[in-house]
Each structure stands twice: as C-alpha cells, then as structure tokens.
Design an enzyme around this catalytic site. Sequence first.
Site, PDB file in Angstrom:
ATOM      1  N   GLY A 148       0.913  -1.226  -0.206  1.00 50.21           N
ATOM      2  CA  GLY A 148      -0.097   0.188  -0.090  1.00 50.21           C
ATOM      3  C   GLY A 148       0.771   1.053  -0.097  1.00 50.21           C
ATOM      4  CD  GLN A 173       3.312   5.845   2.595  1.00 54.10           C
ATOM      5  OE1 GLN A 173       2.284   5.243   2.069  1.00 54.10           O
ATOM      6  NE2 GLN A 173       4.273   5.252   3.244  1.00 54.10           N
ATOM      7  CB  CYS A 187       4.693   2.274   7.335  1.00 55.50           C
ATOM      8  SG  CYS A 187       4.243   3.797   6.311  1.00 55.50           S
ATOM      9  CG  LEU A 188       6.677   0.748   1.390  1.00 54.60           C
ATOM     10  CD1 LEU A 188       6.219   1.099  -0.105  1.00 54.60           C
ATOM     11  CD2 LEU A 188       7.806  -0.142   1.678  1.00 54.60           C
ATOM     12  CG  HIS A 246      -1.261   1.572   7.259  1.00 54.83           C
ATOM     13  ND1 HIS A 246      -0.303   1.030   7.990  1.00 54.83           N
ATOM     14  CD2 HIS A 246      -0.403   2.184   6.441  1.00 54.83           C
ATOM     15  CE1 HIS A 246       0.936   1.577   7.617  1.00 54.83           C
ATOM     16  NE2 HIS A 246       0.889   2.484   6.769  1.00 54.83           N
ATOM     17  CD  GLU A 247      -1.467   2.772   2.622  1.00 59.64           C
ATOM     18  OE1 GLU A 247      -0.898   3.961   2.540  1.00 59.64           O
ATOM     19  OE2 GLU A 247      -0.826   1.769   2.851  1.00 59.64           O
ATOM     20  CG  HIS A 249      -0.039   6.981   5.183  1.00 60.55           C
ATOM     21  ND1 HIS A 249       1.260   7.287   5.768  1.00 60.55           N
ATOM     22  CD2 HIS A 249       0.199   5.831   4.956  1.00 60.55           C
ATOM     23  CE1 HIS A 249       2.001   6.414   5.920  1.00 60.55           C
ATOM     24  NE2 HIS A 249       1.380   5.316   5.697  1.00 60.55           N
TER      25      HIS A 249
HETATM   26 NI    NI Z   1       2.241   3.401   5.620  1.00 54.71          NI
END
Ligand code: NI
Length: 162
Positions: free
Chosen positions: A44, A49, A88-89, A130-131, A134
């Site tokens: 995701g 990000q 998370c990236l 989660h997204e 963000h």
């Molecule tokens: Ni994330």
Amino acid sequence: MLNIVTLGDERLKKHSILVPDLDGEIKSLIEQMFETMHANKGIGLAAVQVGKLIRLFITHLPKDAPRVFINPEVIETSVDQGSFEEGCLSIPEVNADVIRSKHVKVQAWNDKGRPLSMDVDDFLARVIQHEIDHLNGVLFIDRIDPKKRERLVRQYENISTG
Ligand code: NI
C-alpha cells in the site's frame, strides 16, 4: 521511481487535500506510485509518502488486483476489532501490532474516476485504514502505546543513521 518520504519529515503529519479531478498528471502519478511501491515490495502507498499531499492511495495485496482509491472515505467501521502486525514504507524495518476494525465500508473514485463502494474485511480492510490514516497525517506508530512508540522511533533512528 519516486522518492519515499520517511519518518521525521513533517509532511507525513499533514492532512492531504481532495483530488479535484483525475487528470493526466494524476494518472501518471498513480503509475509512478505503483512502480515505486512494487520496487520497494510494498502493498500500500499513499500519495503523501511520495510527497504529494492529495487524497489518493494505492494497494496491491498478494492474490488481489492492484487497486486505486481517490478521495476515499470510510463510511462504516465495525465494532469488531483485531490486532495484526503492520509496517510502512515510510518507517522501514519497523513493525508493530495495531488494533483496527475488522470490516469497513469505503467509498472512493477508482482508477477511471468512477465512484466505487466496497465492503471489505480482513487484511484489505486493515491496509485501507492504514492508508487513509496517512491522508490524515497519522502513522501506524501513532496508534500504539506511547512507550512502545518511543522505543520503535529510537530503533528506527539507529537504523537510519547507520
Ligand atoms: Ni504506511
């Protein structure tokens, strides 16, 4: 390939704004986001990000199709919750269990700019929550015990500064 914004960057705490319409620029951003996410083995990725503060995220879970969510809104969440390990990236190599609703109903535009409405559960429901976090400037580590968060942030800083 786009650069991924990582923990400590103030942009990750900002609220993203609505996407006015799905023009060529947004479509090309989506393509680049998929390339970037796949190259980093993510499942995701939210636009913030990659430094774009707009309400857009993509997912590509194992055994699922690639998905695009533009201007997403969770309109129902289940009382029923579950705990599962997330990463998370934007915070590489850090993982923690996070409690989230097991089922959500989400509305958004898809990759064609058409409205979509989905009832989702399990892992996809978790990734969507989660997204969407963000897009509201919230990271998964903001949803865990503060002491544990401090410890993870220190661990991350040690990793990232070598
Ligand atoms: Ni994330």
